[in-house]
Design an enzyme around this catalytic site. Structure first.
Site, PDB file in Angstrom:
ATOM      1  N   HIS A 174       0.902  -1.147  -0.067  1.00 50.81           N
ATOM      2  CA  HIS A 174       0.080  -0.062  -0.106  1.00 50.81           C
ATOM      3  C   HIS A 174       0.984   1.476  -0.096  1.00 50.81           C
ATOM      4  CE1 HIS A 174       0.078   2.225   3.906  1.00 50.81           C
ATOM      5  NE2 HIS A 174       0.392   0.980   4.218  1.00 50.81           N
ATOM      6  N   CYS A 175       0.299   2.444  -0.346  1.00 49.31           N
ATOM      7  CA  CYS A 175       0.874   3.565  -0.483  1.00 49.31           C
ATOM      8  C   CYS A 175      -0.106   4.491  -0.009  1.00 49.31           C
ATOM      9  CB  CYS A 175       1.557   4.035  -1.861  1.00 49.31           C
ATOM     10  SG  CYS A 175       0.275   4.193  -3.002  1.00 49.31           S
ATOM     11  N   GLN A 176      -0.061   5.914  -0.477  1.00 50.84           N
ATOM     12  CA  GLN A 176      -0.989   6.748  -0.278  1.00 50.84           C
ATOM     13  C   GLN A 176      -2.573   6.526  -1.055  1.00 50.84           C
ATOM     14  OE1 GLN A 176      -0.395   9.052   2.169  1.00 50.84           O
ATOM     15  NE2 GLN A 176      -2.535   9.918   2.324  1.00 50.84           N
ATOM     16  N   GLY A 181      -2.409   4.612  -4.079  1.00 48.19           N
ATOM     17  CA  GLY A 181      -2.416   3.288  -5.127  1.00 48.19           C
ATOM     18  C   GLY A 181      -1.335   3.239  -6.205  1.00 48.19           C
ATOM     19  N   ILE A 213      -3.857   4.034   1.742  1.00 48.98           N
ATOM     20  CA  ILE A 213      -4.188   4.363   2.914  1.00 48.98           C
ATOM     21  C   ILE A 213      -5.164   5.352   3.165  1.00 48.98           C
ATOM     22  CG2 ILE A 213      -2.602   6.190   3.476  1.00 48.98           C
ATOM     23  CD1 ILE A 213      -2.015   5.153   6.131  1.00 48.98           C
TER      24      ILE A 213
END
Length: 170
Positions: free
Chosen positions: A61-63, A65, A91
């Protein structure tokens, strides 16, 4: 093969403890807020060797996608047998679905917001200097605009890479 996973699907497998959750954002972003249990391996340094487990599903995961999809592609190229997932919406989606978050006040702004502030500052200063000092200063906002356009088209932003190296983002 890279698959997408929703927040509700991730919660279900996290309850069973059968997942390796990896955050590929920068250290300052992870420090300011993170999903409990997420392992930090920034996109710039992600590799097959840094994964704590390769035998269970790996959710990246990141901010939002985009970076997690890049990380999945890198890992898949190194080991096609990995069971890789990218968290749909990152997230941001996790928080919207009222997922648990470790949040710390007073930490550094996320890199995308730092980039927006820096680009806006360059445009503003360039326009002011170009209007009142010398028209050649109009190169500054032009350069910032071209950089933003290149980042939008290519998905690679030199300003974000530079900001990630700053001491407050370590």
């Amino acid at each position: 093969m890279i698959k997408t996973i929703t927040v509700s699907e991730l919660r279900a497998i996290m309850e069973k403890g059968e997942v390796l959750l990896v955050d590929v954002r920068e250290p300052a972003e992870h420090r300011s807020e993170n999903i409990p249990g997420a392992n930090l391996i920034p996109l710039s340094s992600i590799s097959h060797d840094k994964l704590k487990s390769k035998s269970i599903p790996i959710v990246i995961h990141c901010q939002s996608g985009r970076r997690s999809l890049e990380a999945c592609k890198k890992l898949e190229a190194q080991d096609p047998s990995l069971d890789l997932y990218t968290l749909e919406g990152g997230i941001t989606a996790w928080k919207k679905a009222d997922g648990d978050i470790n949040s710390f006040e007073g930490c550094v702004l996320p890199l995308d917001r730092q980039m927006q502030l820096t680009a806006g500052f360059l445009v503003l200063i360039g326009v002011i200097l170009g209007t009142f000092i010398n028209p050649w200063f109009n190169i500054i906002p032009g350069f910032a605009g071209m950089g933003l356009m290149f980042a939008g088209v290519s998905g690679w932003c030199g300003m974000v890479k530079l900001l990630a190296l700053m001491p407050w983002n370590k």
